[in-house]
Design a protein around this motif. Structure first.
Motif, mmCIF file in Angstrom:
data_model
loop_
_atom_site.group_PDB
_atom_site.id
_atom_site.type_symbol
_atom_site.label_atom_id
_atom_site.label_comp_id
_atom_site.label_asym_id
_atom_site.label_seq_id
_atom_site.Cartn_x
_atom_site.Cartn_y
_atom_site.Cartn_z
ATOM 1 N N ALA A 139 0.831 -1.206 0.000
ATOM 2 C CA ALA A 139 0.000 0.000 0.000
ATOM 3 C C ALA A 139 0.868 1.259 0.000
ATOM 4 O O ALA A 139 0.556 2.243 -0.675
ATOM 5 C CB ALA A 139 -0.936 -0.009 1.210
ATOM 6 N N MET A 140 1.961 1.226 0.745
ATOM 7 C CA MET A 140 2.874 2.383 0.773
ATOM 8 C C MET A 140 3.494 2.617 -0.607
ATOM 9 O O MET A 140 3.560 3.756 -1.091
ATOM 10 C CB MET A 140 3.994 2.143 1.795
ATOM 11 N N LEU A 141 3.957 1.537 -1.231
ATOM 12 C CA LEU A 141 4.607 1.666 -2.530
ATOM 13 C C LEU A 141 3.635 2.106 -3.611
ATOM 14 O O LEU A 141 3.998 2.857 -4.526
ATOM 15 C CB LEU A 141 5.266 0.342 -2.923
ATOM 16 N N ASP A 142 2.408 1.656 -3.513
ATOM 17 C CA ASP A 142 1.396 2.021 -4.501
ATOM 18 C C ASP A 142 1.200 3.529 -4.531
ATOM 19 O O ASP A 142 0.965 4.123 -5.590
ATOM 20 C CB ASP A 142 0.084 1.318 -4.188
ATOM 21 N N ARG A 143 1.338 4.180 -3.379
ATOM 22 C CA ARG A 143 1.115 5.626 -3.308
ATOM 23 C C ARG A 143 2.182 6.410 -4.069
ATOM 24 O O ARG A 143 1.950 7.540 -4.485
ATOM 25 C CB ARG A 143 1.076 6.076 -1.842
ATOM 26 N N VAL A 144 3.354 5.806 -4.262
ATOM 27 C CA VAL A 144 4.430 6.512 -4.981
ATOM 28 C C VAL A 144 4.715 5.868 -6.335
ATOM 29 O O VAL A 144 5.776 6.089 -6.925
ATOM 30 C CB VAL A 144 5.723 6.573 -4.128
ATOM 31 N N GLY A 145 3.778 5.043 -6.829
ATOM 32 C CA GLY A 145 3.919 4.475 -8.162
ATOM 33 C C GLY A 145 4.860 3.299 -8.265
ATOM 34 O O GLY A 145 5.378 3.004 -9.348
ATOM 35 N N LEU A 146 5.105 2.580 -7.152
ATOM 36 C CA LEU A 146 6.007 1.429 -7.168
ATOM 37 C C LEU A 146 5.276 0.144 -6.793
ATOM 38 O O LEU A 146 5.831 -0.734 -6.129
ATOM 39 C CB LEU A 146 7.175 1.658 -6.186
ATOM 40 N N ALA A 147 4.038 0.015 -7.242
ATOM 41 C CA ALA A 147 3.216 -1.131 -6.840
ATOM 42 C C ALA A 147 3.853 -2.459 -7.217
ATOM 43 O O ALA A 147 3.657 -3.471 -6.537
ATOM 44 C CB ALA A 147 1.825 -1.016 -7.456
ATOM 45 N N GLY A 148 4.632 -2.512 -8.295
ATOM 46 C CA GLY A 148 5.193 -3.781 -8.751
ATOM 47 C C GLY A 148 6.569 -4.101 -8.194
ATOM 48 O O GLY A 148 7.167 -5.115 -8.570
ATOM 49 N N LEU A 149 7.104 -3.281 -7.289
ATOM 50 C CA LEU A 149 8.455 -3.503 -6.776
ATOM 51 C C LEU A 149 8.504 -4.755 -5.893
ATOM 52 O O LEU A 149 7.623 -4.975 -5.056
ATOM 53 C CB LEU A 149 8.913 -2.288 -5.969
ATOM 54 N N ASP A 150 9.537 -5.566 -6.082
ATOM 55 C CA ASP A 150 9.725 -6.784 -5.301
ATOM 56 C C ASP A 150 10.052 -6.409 -3.853
ATOM 57 O O ASP A 150 11.086 -5.803 -3.578
ATOM 58 C CB ASP A 150 10.857 -7.609 -5.907
ATOM 59 N N LEU A 151 9.195 -6.801 -2.917
ATOM 60 C CA LEU A 151 9.380 -6.447 -1.509
ATOM 61 C C LEU A 151 10.568 -7.161 -0.881
ATOM 62 O O LEU A 151 11.064 -6.727 0.170
ATOM 63 C CB LEU A 151 8.110 -6.782 -0.718
ATOM 64 N N ASP A 152 11.038 -8.242 -1.492
ATOM 65 C CA ASP A 152 12.125 -9.031 -0.906
ATOM 66 C C ASP A 152 13.504 -8.583 -1.363
ATOM 67 O O ASP A 152 14.518 -9.110 -0.888
ATOM 68 C CB ASP A 152 11.929 -10.511 -1.242
ATOM 69 N N LEU A 153 13.565 -7.633 -2.279
ATOM 70 C CA LEU A 153 14.862 -7.077 -2.669
ATOM 71 C C LEU A 153 15.450 -6.285 -1.519
ATOM 72 O O LEU A 153 14.735 -5.601 -0.775
ATOM 73 C CB LEU A 153 14.706 -6.158 -3.882
ATOM 74 N N THR A 154 16.776 -6.377 -1.354
ATOM 75 C CA THR A 154 17.413 -5.495 -0.376
ATOM 76 C C THR A 154 17.515 -4.099 -0.986
ATOM 77 O O THR A 154 17.674 -3.951 -2.212
ATOM 78 C CB THR A 154 18.813 -5.994 0.012
ATOM 79 N N VAL A 155 17.436 -3.092 -0.151
ATOM 80 C CA VAL A 155 17.471 -1.710 -0.633
ATOM 81 C C VAL A 155 18.785 -1.422 -1.358
ATOM 82 O O VAL A 155 18.826 -0.646 -2.314
ATOM 83 C CB VAL A 155 17.245 -0.739 0.542
ATOM 84 N N GLY A 156 19.865 -2.078 -0.936
ATOM 85 C CA GLY A 156 21.150 -1.868 -1.586
ATOM 86 C C GLY A 156 21.176 -2.289 -3.043
ATOM 87 O O GLY A 156 22.040 -1.849 -3.803
ATOM 88 N N GLU A 157 20.223 -3.135 -3.452
ATOM 89 C CA GLU A 157 20.150 -3.578 -4.844
ATOM 90 C C GLU A 157 19.394 -2.607 -5.735
ATOM 91 O O GLU A 157 19.406 -2.748 -6.954
ATOM 92 C CB GLU A 157 19.437 -4.938 -4.924
#
Length: 526
Positions: A139-157
């Motif tokens: 829900a948070m990502l959807d608000r900034v247009g990142l609905a399809g981002l893999d939640l299991d990726l590390t931020v460093g990637e």
């Protein structure tokens, strides 16, 4: 000293009350008055820009807004509720103040989902509800247009632009009424910056109050409704940004008129000074060839990750290569050795001066002389007077502003820190200077100084290569622009003939070859 008598009225959207209001904010650090009676009103659904040179008080004001620093005087209210003087960062966040810094606060080794829910994990009976966490994160990502981002990726990637949006999503999830953006596009390409500005415009449409700080004036004009100018800690003015053009806003910021940001016409370049022949940095699918003549400034343009910085590091010997060679004045430079490159006359200013350039615990003088002590020593002993003369010669003409040579280099503004690094290479008699994002985090007044310094160094016979994500900088400062795409040098065009649109087209993954683009020719006249 400007006073509030010179400040124009705040442009209030309709009859709306400010969501955040400051009155008479002051802050002192010993004898230094960092803020002197500053007023500020932020309205819902409005983008308010904060402008001023480094040292004007912008950073101090942000720290007071976020509770990182305690104000000495003045009133601070959110939705007409007064906040105490000893405000903490947690209290500021609870009151509805969020901030997205230039240097993000995400934890790179954790996943996107964990970063988004940090400090607020959904749980049942003390056990983290992983399904609830993922639903909340989506829900948070959807608000900034990142609905399809893999939640299991590390931020460093993640690419820098995506990390920026994840940070914004986390701030918005805390029900922020005010979002502060502090130089958010510094590490972004032009396309990524445009996408971020569009996202900020969407926040305004959602009724969020935005405070936007950037040294890139065109961004302020693109999204801003109102601008407040600070100078030497004082409130100079607050007016609709439509009342200004770039020249008048710069004049308000620096207290003087800067008629030409970029240097004028320069003399013709001389003989080839830097030659890159068939160089193969790791990850480059084909050899890179580049020639830069003495007196010439060549820009490297491209998207983030295109290989611009990697090429500079390889030329300097900081990154390994699988083939090719670098020559300075016709003499080969041993590959893979920064010491050999420096001895042959190559200098590199990295993108992150704090992490890989400056030595913050050392003084200004020591930072300049750290690589050239032997030139100021006799029989192994450093002579203090000789050292001082050596450092003064290296800084001659750089317009370095400081109190005393013994002050820590960390006390200087960003622009003056860059000048210290340039002086370090002048102290070593560099013949080639490689500049990676030389005006990153530098205010407009210092930018004009740095541009003139670079032009003066070129006029003295130095060969200069500039990497910048800011295309107006490359087109205004450089003689030629070489476009880097997917770790290939794909075009070489005169900056006098190039346009931002053409360079972006060439740099994009779908861009074609430029009409009239050619390989660098050491004998060609400019």
């Amino acid at each position: 000293m400007p006073t509030t008598e010179t400040a124009a009225r705040e442009a209030s959207p309709g009859d709306a009350a400010p969501v955040l209001s400051l009155r008479g904010i002051s802050k002192e650090y010993g004898p230094v008055r960092a803020l002197d009676g500053v007023n500020l009103d932020l309205y819902p659904g409005s983008v308010h820009c904060l402008a001023g040179e480094n040292g004007a008080g912008k950073s101090t004001l942000i720290k007071i807004l976020t509770g990182a620093v305690q104000r000495d005087g003045g009133d601070y209210a959110i939705e007409e509720r007064q906040l105490r003087r000893g405000l903490t960062p947690t209290e500021a966040r609870t009151a509805g103040v969020g901030v997205v810094y230039q240097e993000l606060s995400l934890l790179p080794e954790l996943t996107v989902a964990d970063n988004l829910c940090m400090g607020a994990f959904p749980s049942h009976a003390g056990v983290v509800d992983r399904r609830g966490q993922r639903d909340s994160a989506r829900a948070m990502l959807d608000r900034v247009g990142l609905a399809g981002l893999d939640l299991d990726l590390t931020v460093g990637e993640l690419p820098t632009a995506t990390r920026q949006l994840v940070e914004i999503a986390r701030v918005l999830a805390r029900e922020a009424k005010v979002v502060i953006f502090d130089e958010p596009t510094t590490a972004l390409s032009a396309e990524e910056a445009d996408a971020l500005l569009a996202r900020i415009t969407a926040l305004r449409a959602d009724g969020v109050a935005v405070l936007y700080i950037s040294h890139r004036l065109e961004e302020m004009f693109a999204i801003g409704d109102t601008v407040t100018v600070l100078r030497d800690g004082a409130h100079v003015l607050t007016q609709p940004i439509s009342d200004f053009d770039e020249d008048s806003l710069i004049a308000a910021m620096v207290g003087r008129t800067i008629s030409n940001l970029y240097p004028g016409v320069r003399s013709r370049p001389g003989q080839a000074r830097l030659e890159v022949r068939g160089l193969r940095p790791l990850g480059f699918p084909e050899p890179a060839d580049l020639t830069v003549r003495g007196g010439e400034i060549v820009g490297l343009a491209g998207l983030l990750g295109s290989g611009r910085s990697e090429l500079l590091r390889a030329v300097f010997g900081a990154d390994p290569v699988t083939g090719g060679q670098v020559l300075v004045d016709g003499a080969a430079v041993p590959a893979g050795s920064t010491r050999a490159a420096a001895r042959r006359g190559i200098g590199l200013l990295t993108e992150d001066r704090k992490e890989s350039g400056l030595l913050p615990e050392l003084s200004i003088e020591e930072n300049i002389a750290v690589a050239s002590w032997r030139r100021a020593s006799s029989r192994g002993l450093v002579r203090r007077g000789r050292l001082r003369r050596h450092v003064e010669a290296a800084t001659d003409g750089l317009r370095l502003r400081f109190g005393d040579w013994s002050e820590p280099v960390s006390s200087l503004s960003g622009g003056n820190q860059q000048k210290v690094l340039i002086a370090r290479w002048r102290a070593l008699d560099a013949k080639v200077l490689l500049l990676d994002e030389p005006t990153k985090g530098v205010d407009v007044g210092a930018k004009a100084d740095i541009y003139q310094i670079v032009a003066d160094l070129a006029a003295s016979g130095m060969a200069i290569v500039v990497v910048s994500s800011y295309l107006p900088e490359l087109l205004g400062l450089c003689d030629r622009v070489v476009v880097v795409k997917e770790r290939r040098l794909v075009a070489d065009i005169s900056s006098a003939e190039a346009t931002e649109e053409e360079v972006l087209r060439l740099a994009s993954p779908t861009g074609g070859a430029a009409s009239g683009a050619h390989e660098p020719d050491p004998g060609e006249s400019q």
